[in-house]
Design a protein around this motif. Structure first.
Motif, short mmCIF file in Angstrom:
data_model
loop_
_atom_site.label_atom_id
_atom_site.label_comp_id
_atom_site.label_asym_id
_atom_site.label_seq_id
_atom_site.Cartn_x
_atom_site.Cartn_y
_atom_site.Cartn_z
N GLY A 187 43.56 37.36 38.65
CA GLY A 187 42.79 37.22 39.87
C GLY A 187 43.41 37.96 41.05
N TYR A 188 44.58 38.54 40.87
CA TYR A 188 45.23 39.28 41.95
C TYR A 188 46.07 40.41 41.35
N ALA A 189 46.36 41.41 42.20
CA ALA A 189 47.15 42.56 41.78
C ALA A 189 48.50 42.54 42.47
N VAL A 190 49.50 43.13 41.82
CA VAL A 190 50.84 43.23 42.38
C VAL A 190 51.23 44.70 42.45
N ASP A 191 51.71 45.11 43.60
CA ASP A 191 52.24 46.47 43.79
C ASP A 191 53.76 46.35 43.81
N ASP A 192 54.39 46.88 42.77
CA ASP A 192 55.85 46.81 42.64
C ASP A 192 56.46 48.16 43.00
N GLU A 193 56.50 48.45 44.30
CA GLU A 193 57.03 49.72 44.79
C GLU A 193 56.31 50.91 44.16
N GLU A 194 55.02 50.82 44.03
CA GLU A 194 54.24 51.87 43.37
C GLU A 194 53.66 52.90 44.34
N ASN A 195 53.54 52.52 45.62
CA ASN A 195 53.03 53.45 46.61
C ASN A 195 54.11 53.88 47.60
N GLU A 196 54.96 52.94 47.98
CA GLU A 196 56.06 53.23 48.91
C GLU A 196 57.34 52.64 48.32
N PRO A 197 58.40 53.42 48.19
CA PRO A 197 59.67 52.85 47.72
C PRO A 197 60.12 51.73 48.64
N GLY A 198 60.53 50.62 48.03
CA GLY A 198 61.06 49.51 48.81
C GLY A 198 60.04 48.53 49.33
N ILE A 199 58.74 48.71 48.97
CA ILE A 199 57.69 47.82 49.47
C ILE A 199 56.90 47.24 48.30
N GLN A 200 56.70 45.93 48.34
CA GLN A 200 55.91 45.23 47.33
C GLN A 200 54.75 44.52 48.02
N CYS A 201 53.69 44.26 47.27
CA CYS A 201 52.58 43.50 47.85
C CYS A 201 51.80 42.78 46.77
N VAL A 202 51.05 41.78 47.21
CA VAL A 202 50.15 41.01 46.35
C VAL A 202 48.77 41.09 46.99
N ALA A 203 47.72 41.41 46.21
CA ALA A 203 46.39 41.66 46.78
C ALA A 203 45.29 41.06 45.92
N ALA A 204 44.16 40.74 46.56
CA ALA A 204 42.99 40.21 45.86
C ALA A 204 41.74 40.85 46.43
N ALA A 205 40.72 41.02 45.58
CA ALA A 205 39.51 41.74 45.95
C ALA A 205 38.61 40.92 46.87
N VAL A 206 37.87 41.64 47.70
CA VAL A 206 36.90 41.08 48.64
C VAL A 206 35.53 41.66 48.32
N PHE A 207 34.49 40.82 48.38
CA PHE A 207 33.13 41.23 48.02
C PHE A 207 32.20 41.09 49.22
#
Length: 263
Positions: A187-207
């Motif tokens: 139900g949510y996505a995790v960014d493990d330093e995939e776009n910016e080195p040193g930055i992580q995030c957790v995200a969920a879609a909006v409709f």
């Protein structure tokens, strides 16, 4: 969505209930069942809506939205700002977690940051409102991709490629598709330093009001600073915010809860 049936409500409540039911039903019997009102009451309200052109009769016993509704919807949508509608939920998520919060909006094959709240942490994220990023390399982007049909995802990949933004970026189509299956399950996505080195995030879609994915909401942190709570719990909070934002954008209940299916 009506929170309760308006059986004992005032006249305005009843009219609004019928008008809302008209958005999903066309037959008198179905509108009556959806509102819980007496059939005679629903029929009288529908006749008034037809008289004032908020509804039309089709001649075969069906009722549909009238020109006044369409004109009003067009005028409102012309001034519609998703970030403004999402502001309350974004601030509550930021206050609840303390993390920087972003709302990303789908724009063609990219994500554009539509809103950003820095949060209570002593650091600041390098992102800015109006910045666009690729879908495959961010938590917000992957949350959006997971809500799209696989043929659409493949078409986007064909057009944009999978540029390796960091050593952690998913740059293989097959791997990305498998990864998105996990995003849907959680139900949510995790960014493990995939776009910016040193930055992580957790995200969920909006409709949006059509039931289509329109963007995603996320919380971010520095990779050197562990999340304050387990990522699963953080994901639940982000999903809850995404559902709230989806509802504020008029998303049907089935769409608003779609991203929460794995939580």
């Amino acid at each position: 969505m009506m929170k309760s049936r308006p059986d004992g409500g005032n006249a305005t409540d009843k009219v609004l209930a019928v008008l809302q039911a008209l958005g999903e039903h066309e037959r008198l019997a179905d509108i009556t069942a959806a509102t819980g009102l007496a059939r005679s009451t629903v029929h009288r309200i529908l006749q008034s809506l037809v008289e004032h052109r908020f509804a039309l009769t089709t001649g075969d016993g069906r009722y549909i939205g009238g020109p006044v509704v369409l004109t009003l919807a067009g005028r409102l949508m012309g001034r519609f700002d998703p970030a403004e509608h999402a502001d309350g939920a974004l601030r509550r998520l930021s206050d609840d977690t303390g993390y920087p919060v972003h709302l990303g909006l789908l724009a063609g094959d990219d994500v554009v940051y539509g809103a950003k709240i820095e949060g209570a942490k002593p650091y600041r994220m390098p992102s800015r409102v109006g910045m666009s990023v690729r879908l495959h390399a961010t938590g917000i982007g992957k949350a959006i991709l997971a809500a799209l049909p696989e043929p659409t995802v493949r078409a986007i990949v064909q057009r944009t490629g999978l540029e390796p933004r960091t050593p952690n970026t998913i740059s293989d189509e097959g791997e990305l598709l498998r990864h998105l299956e996990g995003v849907r399950a959680r139900g949510y996505a995790v960014d493990d330093e995939e776009n910016e080195p040193g930055i992580q995030c957790v995200a969920a879609a909006v409709f949006d009001h059509t039931g289509r994915v329109t963007g995603a909401v996320s919380v971010s942190t520095l990779a050197l600073e562990p999340w304050d709570v387990p990522v699963e719990r953080l994901g639940e909070r982000v999903v809850a915010a995404a559902v709230e934002i989806s509802e504020s954008l008029g998303a049907p209940a089935s769409a608003a809860l779609r991203g929460a299916a794995g939580s």
